[in-house]
Scaffold this active site. Structure first.
Site, PDB file in Angstrom:
ATOM      1  N   HIS A  84       0.842  -1.197   0.000  1.00 10.95           N
ATOM      2  CA  HIS A  84       0.000   0.000   0.000  1.00 10.95           C
ATOM      3  C   HIS A  84       0.876   1.247   0.000  1.00 10.95           C
ATOM      4  CE1 HIS A  84       0.869   0.333   4.267  1.00 10.95           C
ATOM      5  NE2 HIS A  84       0.270  -0.823   4.538  1.00 10.95           N
ATOM      6  N   HIS A 107       3.654   1.505   2.657  1.00 12.90           N
ATOM      7  CA  HIS A 107       4.864   0.745   2.297  1.00 12.90           C
ATOM      8  C   HIS A 107       5.658   1.519   1.251  1.00 12.90           C
ATOM      9  CE1 HIS A 107       2.355  -3.030   3.372  1.00 12.90           C
ATOM     10  NE2 HIS A 107       3.240  -2.850   4.331  1.00 12.90           N
ATOM     11  N   CYS A 167      -1.523  -9.857  20.172  1.00 10.91           N
ATOM     12  CA  CYS A 167      -2.184  -9.186  19.042  1.00 10.91           C
ATOM     13  C   CYS A 167      -1.521  -9.669  17.761  1.00 10.91           C
ATOM     14  CB  CYS A 167      -2.064  -7.670  19.155  1.00 10.91           C
ATOM     15  SG  CYS A 167      -2.587  -6.850  17.640  1.00 10.91           S
ATOM     16  N   CYS A 174       0.044  -6.877  15.557  1.00 12.41           N
ATOM     17  CA  CYS A 174       1.391  -6.445  15.964  1.00 12.41           C
ATOM     18  C   CYS A 174       2.369  -7.607  15.902  1.00 12.41           C
ATOM     19  CB  CYS A 174       1.414  -5.946  17.401  1.00 12.41           C
ATOM     20  SG  CYS A 174       0.433  -4.500  17.731  1.00 12.41           S
ATOM     21  N   CYS A 177      -6.298  -3.529  21.088  1.00  9.18           N
ATOM     22  CA  CYS A 177      -4.960  -3.064  20.701  1.00  9.18           C
ATOM     23  C   CYS A 177      -5.124  -1.660  20.127  1.00  9.18           C
ATOM     24  CB  CYS A 177      -4.359  -3.997  19.646  1.00  9.18           C
ATOM     25  SG  CYS A 177      -3.021  -3.223  18.726  1.00  9.18           S
ATOM     26  N   HIS A 199      -4.374  -1.705  16.168  1.00 12.24           N
ATOM     27  CA  HIS A 199      -5.220  -2.477  15.244  1.00 12.24           C
ATOM     28  C   HIS A 199      -6.685  -2.515  15.631  1.00 12.24           C
ATOM     29  CE1 HIS A 199      -1.068  -3.847  14.543  1.00 12.24           C
ATOM     30  NE2 HIS A 199      -1.455  -3.763  13.292  1.00 12.24           N
ATOM     31  N   LYS A 253      -6.954   7.894   8.812  1.00 13.03           N
ATOM     32  CA  LYS A 253      -6.060   6.758   8.948  1.00 13.03           C
ATOM     33  C   LYS A 253      -6.421   5.720   7.878  1.00 13.03           C
ATOM     34  CE  LYS A 253      -4.501   3.588  12.278  1.00 13.03           C
ATOM     35  NZ  LYS A 253      -4.436   2.875  13.424  1.00 13.03           N
ATOM     36  N   LYS A 266      -8.210  -1.219   6.341  1.00 10.77           N
ATOM     37  CA  LYS A 266      -9.037  -2.107   5.520  1.00 10.77           C
ATOM     38  C   LYS A 266     -10.508  -1.866   5.834  1.00 10.77           C
ATOM     39  CE  LYS A 266      -6.013  -5.939   4.414  1.00 10.77           C
ATOM     40  NZ  LYS A 266      -5.393  -7.087   4.998  1.00 10.77           N
TER      41      LYS A 266
HETATM   42  O1  ME8 Z   1       5.717  -3.885  10.516  1.00  4.16           O
HETATM   43  N1  ME8 Z   1       2.267   5.006   6.427  1.00  4.16           N
HETATM   44  O2  ME8 Z   1       5.507  -4.853   8.422  1.00  4.16           O
HETATM   45  P1  ME8 Z   1       4.326  -3.938   7.823  1.00  4.16           P
HETATM   46  C1  ME8 Z   1       3.602   4.891   6.458  1.00  4.16           C
HETATM   47  N2  ME8 Z   1       7.074  -6.796   9.071  1.00  4.16           N
HETATM   48  N3  ME8 Z   1       4.252   3.748   6.749  1.00  4.16           N
HETATM   49  C2  ME8 Z   1       3.506   2.677   7.031  1.00  4.16           C
HETATM   50  C3  ME8 Z   1       2.097   2.712   7.023  1.00  4.16           C
HETATM   51  C4  ME8 Z   1       1.471   3.952   6.697  1.00  4.16           C
HETATM   52  N4  ME8 Z   1       0.164   4.112   6.647  1.00  4.16           N
HETATM   53  N5  ME8 Z   1       1.645   1.476   7.351  1.00  4.16           N
HETATM   54  C5  ME8 Z   1       2.752   0.711   7.563  1.00  4.16           C
HETATM   55  C6  ME8 Z   1       6.019  -4.733   9.692  1.00  4.16           C
HETATM   56  N6  ME8 Z   1       3.858   1.435   7.371  1.00  4.16           N
HETATM   57  C7  ME8 Z   1       7.108  -5.741  10.009  1.00  4.16           C
HETATM   58  C8  ME8 Z   1       8.431  -5.032  10.008  1.00  4.16           C
HETATM   59  S1  ME8 Z   1      11.077  -4.991  10.187  1.00  4.16           S
HETATM   60  C9  ME8 Z   1      12.254  -6.023  10.739  1.00  4.16           C
HETATM   61  C10 ME8 Z   1       9.606  -5.890  10.330  1.00  4.16           C
HETATM   62  C11 ME8 Z   1       5.264   1.000   7.526  1.00  4.16           C
HETATM   63  O3  ME8 Z   1       4.095  -4.494   6.470  1.00  4.16           O
HETATM   64  C12 ME8 Z   1       5.531   0.375   8.883  1.00  4.16           C
HETATM   65  O4  ME8 Z   1       5.697   1.364   9.849  1.00  4.16           O
HETATM   66  O5  ME8 Z   1       3.205  -3.846   8.761  1.00  4.16           O
HETATM   67  C13 ME8 Z   1       6.789  -0.406   8.603  1.00  4.16           C
HETATM   68  O6  ME8 Z   1       7.924   0.408   8.731  1.00  4.16           O
HETATM   69  C14 ME8 Z   1       6.605  -0.841   7.136  1.00  4.16           C
HETATM   70  O7  ME8 Z   1       5.557  -0.004   6.591  1.00  4.16           O
HETATM   71  C15 ME8 Z   1       6.176  -2.290   7.003  1.00  4.16           C
HETATM   72  O8  ME8 Z   1       4.983  -2.499   7.719  1.00  4.16           O
END
Ligand code: ME8
Length: 522
Positions: free
Chosen positions: A18, A21, A126, A129, A144, A147, A302, A305
């Site tokens: 998304h 990411h 959770c 998380c 949580c 979430h 925010k 989904k």
């Molecule tokens: O947390 N805006 O994975 P993830 C900006 N696998 N950044 C965002 C965001 C948003 N709305 N939503 C998520 C994980 N992110 C773990 C990480 S690292 C060893 C393991 C960012 O797919 C989030 O903060 O939930 C994180 O840095 C990255 O996307 C991956 O999130």
């Protein structure tokens, strides 16, 4: 600065990427491209986090094997990063055999050292998380806070990591190294969390979570365990470099610990506290820096989904009919300062990129080159190259762009570049080279145009990390060598071509058409 190693968070692959990411990967790519213009040795790691209950559950819902779902989604992530020109050196998957093997050895080493021990536990888990929460962390309704889901009560005998052993060292490190966590206000948050830190569960019973890396030599009397996601996920930063528990060497020795971890605010605790604890237990130095970014909201809401407002970066490119991702990249990293939450809205996007990239930067280049062709057939005569009155502005901006990048103030760096373009536009408007031409003051007119074009070469180099394709197009038209290192970027070193060809002059960025404004959302 010689070496620069940057990592991103590795994304969960229970869906397609998304815009959040995408924001993180674009931000990282912009930083990496800038430092590539300054250092010789840059390494950029990204990847995917593929184990855990969340992935397992989604795969079950879809009726497919977790690995198959991961493979399908990983392809979507890679496709998105390609479309966004995120130019990583390495893509690690936590399902890579090498990674799995090293994680097992890391776990074993900590177990042998006594930093991992067995413990019976009841806690609130959770799956969003992938972590246990304390009662006091929950909302009033027992959910949580991230979430908004009720955590599950889990009772298991697990392996625990002796995090409390390292609490004081981590606290001291954070206090003594103000650059360790940026922006600085995030460090205060971590210091507060550290006060109540407890040992953490680092495995799950494979009866409950089967999709994970098995604990090695698990032939004792507790049931089979899989390594709980955070030891698995965080270790990617070193397993990717070929870290060897017995004999750290090669790429690992080259890049560790000069690493910048780019992460979102929701995973700061895991990186600042858990990861530091694991590294200390392994006897390894702590990373140089955690760069913590905010969240991207959609139309000030925010993204979730449940709200149905999750946007895919690819859909944005499609909706605006963008063949290159530059405008989207530019907008994402300049719409808000790095540590703060940002926002995507179609209107904002259109307004900002039209103003900065089309009306301001693109237009200035196009008008100047067109005048050069109109008045001089594109020829840059020797007499046009004089002392450039914009020299000090150029020096100032180069200095401040670098300084801002050193402090990861990317929005501010972008603004400096646009300010230079603005100033140069005003210089042109004030001096009116077209009037000079009308009055027959051709040499003066040519000088003004060359002054502007020299500044545009500097702009081209500085804007490159944000807009690599547009910068390349600008460089082609200016006949400017984009591979020049920023340390050599002075007006003296800029040699614009003797002849600018008429055929090659075209707008480098077309305004986003207003008819697309309502279609931006995927
Ligand atoms: O947390 N805006 O994975 P993830 C900006 N696998 N950044 C965002 C965001 C948003 N709305 N939503 C998520 C994980 N992110 C773990 C990480 S690292 C060893 C393991 C960012 O797919 C989030 O903060 O939930 C994180 O840095 C990255 O996307 C991956 O999130």
């Amino acid at each position: 600065m010689e070496k620069f190693y940057l990592t991103t968070a590795i994304d969960y692959v229970n869906g397609a990427p998304h815009i959040g990411h995408a924001y993180e990967k674009i931000l990282s790519d912009v930083i990496v491209r800038h430092f590539t213009q300054r250092c010789d040795d840059v390494y950029f790691l990204t990847g995917t986090d593929e184990h855990g209950i969340k992935i397992q559950k989604t795969a079950i819902e879809k009726g497919i094997e977790p690995k198959q779902m991961c493979d399908e989604n990983v392809a979507k992530f890679k496709e998105a990063w390609k479309a966004l020109d995120v130019n990583y050196n390495q893509f690690i998957r936590t399902t890579d055999e090498e990674h799995k093997k090293t994680v097992q050895l890391i776990f074993k080493k900590l177990l042998e050292k006594g930093d991992i021990y067995k413990h019976s536990y009841t806690g609130l888990y959770c799956s969003g998380c992938e972590g246990f929460l304390n009662e006091k962390d929950l909302t009033e309704d027992g959910l949580c806070p991230i979430h908004m889901k009720k955590p599950e009560e889990v009772s298991e005998e697990n392996y625990f990591f002796r995090l409390t052993k390292y609490k004081d060292v981590i606290t001291k490190h954070i206090k003594e190294n103000p650059d360790f966590i940026i922006p600085e206000f995030r460090a205060t948050e971590v210091l507060n969390q550290l006060e109540n830190i407890e040992d953490i569960s680092v495995s799950r019973s494979s009866a409950n979570v089967s999709w994970g890396i098995p604990v090695l030599d698990n032939n004792d009397n507790i049931y089979p365990q899989v390594i709980y996601v955070w030891i698995d996920a965080l270790s990617n930063y070193i397993t990717a470099l070929g870290y060897d528990v017995e004999n750290p060497s090669g790429k690992f020795q080259k890049y560790w610990p000069v690493v910048h971890h780019v992460i979102g605010k929701d995973i700061l605790k895991f990186h600042s506290i858990y990861w530091s604890g694991i590294l200390l237990a392994l006897g390894l130095p702590l990373p140089k820096q955690l760069l913590v970014h905010g969240f991207i909201n959609i139309n000030k809401e925010k993204m979730s989904k449940t709200l149905g407002n999750v946007i895919s970066p690819i859909d944005i490119l499609k909706a605006w009919d963008l063949k290159i991702p530059d405008a989207f990249r530019y907008y994402m990293v300049t719409a808000a300062p790095v540590g703060k939450d940002g926002n995507y809205s179609d209107e904002d996007f259109k307004e900002k990129v039209n103003a900065d990239l089309a009306n301001n930067m693109g237009n200035l280049l196009n008008r100047t080159l067109s005048m050069l062709v109109k008045y001089f057939d594109g020829e840059i005569k020797e007499e046009f190259k004089t002392n450039n009155p914009l020299l000090n502005n150029v020096k100032y901006v180069i200095f401040h762009v670098k300084e801002n990048f050193d402090n990861f103030k990317i929005q501010e760096a972008g603004q400096e570049i646009i300010n230079l373009v603005d100033f140069t536009n005003k210089y042109v408007a004030g001096i009116e080279p077209w009037t000079l031409a009308k009055e027959g003051k051709m040499s003066e007119c040519g000088q003004v145009l060359v002054n502007v074009l020299e500044v545009m070469c500097v702009v081209t180099a500085l804007i490159y990390p944000f807009c690599p394709n547009i910068a390349q197009e600008m460089a082609n038209q200016l006949k400017f060598d984009l591979s020049m290192k920023l340390d050599n970027l002075t007006l003296d070193n800029i040699k614009i071509g003797k002849l600018i060809s008429k055929e090659e002059i075209k707008p480098v960025f077309l305004r986003l058409d207003s008819e697309f404004a309502d279609k931006g959302k995927g």
